[in-house]
Design a protein around this motif. Structure first.
Motif, PDB file in Angstrom:
ATOM      1  N   TRP A 196      66.962  91.383  37.973  1.00 62.29           N
ATOM      2  CA  TRP A 196      66.188  90.616  38.936  1.00 62.29           C
ATOM      3  C   TRP A 196      67.066  90.126  40.077  1.00 62.29           C
ATOM      4  O   TRP A 196      68.252  89.845  39.882  1.00 62.29           O
ATOM      5  CB  TRP A 196      65.520  89.418  38.257  1.00 62.29           C
ATOM      6  N   VAL A 197      66.462  90.001  41.246  1.00 60.12           N
ATOM      7  CA  VAL A 197      67.091  89.396  42.413  1.00 60.12           C
ATOM      8  C   VAL A 197      66.230  88.198  42.810  1.00 60.12           C
ATOM      9  O   VAL A 197      64.999  88.332  42.932  1.00 60.12           O
ATOM     10  CB  VAL A 197      67.199  90.386  43.591  1.00 60.12           C
ATOM     11  N   THR A 198      66.837  87.047  43.000  1.00 58.64           N
ATOM     12  CA  THR A 198      66.084  85.843  43.292  1.00 58.64           C
ATOM     13  C   THR A 198      66.300  85.399  44.736  1.00 58.64           C
ATOM     14  O   THR A 198      67.336  85.679  45.347  1.00 58.64           O
ATOM     15  CB  THR A 198      66.488  84.690  42.356  1.00 58.64           C
ATOM     16  N   THR A 199      65.301  84.717  45.262  1.00 58.49           N
ATOM     17  CA  THR A 199      65.391  84.149  46.608  1.00 58.49           C
ATOM     18  C   THR A 199      64.509  82.919  46.650  1.00 58.49           C
ATOM     19  O   THR A 199      63.491  82.838  45.938  1.00 58.49           O
ATOM     20  CB  THR A 199      64.939  85.169  47.671  1.00 58.49           C
ATOM     21  N   ALA A 200      64.905  81.943  47.461  1.00 57.78           N
ATOM     22  CA  ALA A 200      64.115  80.721  47.599  1.00 57.78           C
ATOM     23  C   ALA A 200      62.920  80.987  48.505  1.00 57.78           C
ATOM     24  O   ALA A 200      63.027  81.674  49.526  1.00 57.78           O
ATOM     25  CB  ALA A 200      64.970  79.599  48.164  1.00 57.78           C
ATOM     26  N   SER A 239      68.179  92.720  26.092  1.00 57.18           N
ATOM     27  CA  SER A 239      69.273  93.655  25.824  1.00 57.18           C
ATOM     28  C   SER A 239      70.454  93.443  26.754  1.00 57.18           C
ATOM     29  O   SER A 239      71.312  94.300  26.855  1.00 57.18           O
ATOM     30  CB  SER A 239      68.776  95.100  25.961  1.00 57.18           C
ATOM     31  N   GLY A 240      70.526  92.342  27.459  1.00 52.65           N
ATOM     32  CA  GLY A 240      71.640  92.101  28.371  1.00 52.65           C
ATOM     33  C   GLY A 240      71.627  90.678  28.886  1.00 52.65           C
ATOM     34  O   GLY A 240      70.950  89.803  28.331  1.00 52.65           O
ATOM     35  N   GLU A 241      72.378  90.455  29.967  1.00 53.71           N
ATOM     36  CA  GLU A 241      72.461  89.127  30.535  1.00 53.71           C
ATOM     37  C   GLU A 241      71.118  88.721  31.149  1.00 53.71           C
ATOM     38  O   GLU A 241      70.377  89.547  31.657  1.00 53.71           O
ATOM     39  CB  GLU A 241      73.559  89.074  31.589  1.00 53.71           C
ATOM     40  N   VAL A 242      70.850  87.425  31.120  1.00 50.08           N
ATOM     41  CA  VAL A 242      69.584  86.894  31.601  1.00 50.08           C
ATOM     42  C   VAL A 242      69.847  85.851  32.673  1.00 50.08           C
ATOM     43  O   VAL A 242      70.477  84.823  32.396  1.00 50.08           O
ATOM     44  CB  VAL A 242      68.784  86.263  30.443  1.00 50.08           C
ATOM     45  N   PRO A 243      69.402  86.076  33.912  1.00 53.92           N
ATOM     46  CA  PRO A 243      69.563  85.046  34.938  1.00 53.92           C
ATOM     47  C   PRO A 243      68.600  83.894  34.705  1.00 53.92           C
ATOM     48  O   PRO A 243      67.471  84.091  34.236  1.00 53.92           O
ATOM     49  CB  PRO A 243      69.245  85.792  36.236  1.00 53.92           C
ATOM     50  N   ASP A 244      69.043  82.705  35.015  1.00 50.21           N
ATOM     51  CA  ASP A 244      68.203  81.519  34.916  1.00 50.21           C
ATOM     52  C   ASP A 244      67.596  81.203  36.273  1.00 50.21           C
ATOM     53  O   ASP A 244      68.236  81.368  37.312  1.00 50.21           O
ATOM     54  CB  ASP A 244      69.018  80.317  34.435  1.00 50.21           C
ATOM     55  N   VAL A 245      66.362  80.749  36.261  1.00 51.49           N
ATOM     56  CA  VAL A 245      65.715  80.278  37.485  1.00 51.49           C
ATOM     57  C   VAL A 245      65.290  78.841  37.244  1.00 51.49           C
ATOM     58  O   VAL A 245      64.946  78.460  36.118  1.00 51.49           O
ATOM     59  CB  VAL A 245      64.492  81.146  37.851  1.00 51.49           C
ATOM     60  N   PRO A 246      65.347  78.012  38.273  1.00 46.36           N
ATOM     61  CA  PRO A 246      64.935  76.617  38.076  1.00 46.36           C
ATOM     62  C   PRO A 246      63.450  76.518  37.786  1.00 46.36           C
ATOM     63  O   PRO A 246      62.647  77.296  38.290  1.00 46.36           O
ATOM     64  CB  PRO A 246      65.291  75.964  39.428  1.00 46.36           C
ATOM     65  N   GLY A 247      63.098  75.569  36.949  1.00 44.70           N
ATOM     66  CA  GLY A 247      61.696  75.388  36.608  1.00 44.70           C
ATOM     67  C   GLY A 247      61.219  76.363  35.556  1.00 44.70           C
ATOM     68  O   GLY A 247      61.984  76.830  34.716  1.00 44.70           O
ATOM     69  N   MET A 248      59.945  76.712  35.632  1.00 49.07           N
ATOM     70  CA  MET A 248      59.310  77.591  34.645  1.00 49.07           C
ATOM     71  C   MET A 248      58.581  78.716  35.355  1.00 49.07           C
ATOM     72  O   MET A 248      58.021  78.529  36.436  1.00 49.07           O
ATOM     73  CB  MET A 248      58.330  76.788  33.780  1.00 49.07           C
ATOM     74  N   ILE A 249      58.582  79.887  34.742  1.00 45.26           N
ATOM     75  CA  ILE A 249      57.845  81.023  35.287  1.00 45.26           C
ATOM     76  C   ILE A 249      56.352  80.734  35.170  1.00 45.26           C
ATOM     77  O   ILE A 249      55.819  80.546  34.073  1.00 45.26           O
ATOM     78  CB  ILE A 249      58.203  82.315  34.539  1.00 45.26           C
TER      79      ILE A 249
END
Length: 389
Positions: A140-144, A93-103
């Protein structure tokens, strides 16, 4: 001699002359001035009103009117819904952040708080990414992640701490510390600790990480361990005993185990629970179901409901309406209304699914649409597609 009427008139005049008369001239002048002031005030008010009206007409923003509602352009985001057989997946229902690789792993500590790890499994290498949500997967909030083992296993502890590989985090994954670990054989999992299966059933601590192999193992060759204890504190394991599928349960955090052979050949077994209902499945190495068993007394006794058929990917999911949900190795959804004796494929608009996995707060569906998407559900019936990929 004047007559009576003349004398009376003269006396009245004398009396009036003796009385001090008010300054009528000044009173009249004052009254006229006040009338002129009132007329001027009315005229001024009218003029001001006309002026304001004119200004409002010429400069409508000075009156701060409410803005009109936005025009319906037809571009509003409406989340699609995929459903059949009482299984519903609410789409994006909104914007989707991309993350490298696969979940590769998703864990929800509660219906709002969740974490996932994405990593590259093939092709160009990339650093694993940790993402967290506090609104049930909408944002979502991402971090390495720091350097960790090649196949990170994400653990979520009851006190909210996290462990990945040999590191723990006390602040939702923002910072990580290497764990000192313990060499030993703890008697049981204590407060803030969980059980985890690697080469043996281990005890993991939210502060120390790996705390040693459990002193009393389940008493069978364990191939499967529940990701969390049941609401009553039972922790289930499953595997093989003397060539047969078997299950085991501890009701004291690992100090002792009750082993139940299922009486059928199977290389792998797994368990699913909902209240006092317990389902156990015996599988071969490819996930083909050899038999399904059902208990209504928290695993004290089991009754075989199915002689097998079909292949299962991931965990069994007991539904609140008494049905049993599974994902097949053909990437379709299946439901059973007779405790696993027969299954019906859910058609409708439900997408392809890779596997279903139990987490501490519910269930996760992996690799939806054959495109790496995931969804979360607290009850197995209503799913929410996670807004990240």
């Amino acid at each position: 001699m004047p007559d009576l009427s003349t004398r009376l008139a003269r006396e009245r005049a004398d009396i009036l002359d003796a009385i001090d008369q008010p300054p009528l001239a000044r009173i009249g002048d004052r009254a006229r001035r006040r009338r002129r002031q009132r007329h001027a005030a009315r005229a001024g008010v009218a003029a001001v009103a006309l002026t304001v009206a004119g200004l409002v007409a010429l400069r409508p923003w000075s009156a701060e009117p409410k803005p009109p509602p936005p025009a319906d352009t037809g571009n509003r985001t409406v989340a699609p819904v995929y459903t059949d057989q009482g299984i519903t997946i609410n789409g994006l229902s909104g914007e989707v952040p991309d993350v490298p690789g696969m979940i590769t792993e998703v864990e929800f500590a509660d219906p709002d708080t969740g974490y996932l790890i994405a990593r590259c499994v093939t092709g160009d290498p990339c650093s694993p990414t940790l993402a967290r949500t506090s609104d049930g997967g909408h944002s979502w909030v991402t971090t390495a992640l720091p350097p960790i083992e090649s196949d990170p296993d994400l653990l979520v502890f009851p006190n909210g701490r996290l462990a990945v590989g040999g590191r723990v985090s006390a602040d939702e994954g923002r910072t990580w510390q290497a764990t000192p670990g313990h060499k030993g054989q703890p008697a049981a999992a204590g407060p803030g600790q969980i059980l985890r299966l690697r080469e043996a059933v281990e005890v993991w601590d939210s502060g120390y990480g790996y705390s040693g192999d459990l002193a009393t193992q389940p008493g069978l060759t364990v191939h499967w361990l529940a990701s969390t204890a049941t609401a009553s504190g039972d922790w289930w394991a499953a595997g093989q005993l003397n060539g047969q599928a078997a299950v085991a349960v501890t009701r004291d955090a690992g100090q002792s185990w009750k082993v139940t052979p299922l009486g059928v050949t199977g290389q792998i077994a797994q368990v699913a629970t909902l209240g006092t209902h317990v389902y156990a499945a015996a599988l071969d190495a490819n996930g083909l179901v050899q038999a399904i068993f059902h208990s209504v007394d928290s695993g004290a006794t089991f009754r075989q409901t199915s002689a097998g058929g079909g292949s299962v990917a991931g965990d069994l999911v007991p539904l609140l309406d008494g049905r049993l949900l599974v994902a097949g190795t053909d990437r379709r959804w299946y439901v059973s209304g007779d405790n696993g004796r027969t299954f019906t494929r859910a058609e409708g608009t439900l997408p392809a699914v890779g596997r279903l996995v139990r987490t501490p707060a519910g269930y996760v569906a992996y690799d939806l649409f054959n495109a790496g998407w995931s969804a979360f559900s607290t009850d197995g019936s209503t799913w929410r597609k996670l807004q990240i990929n």
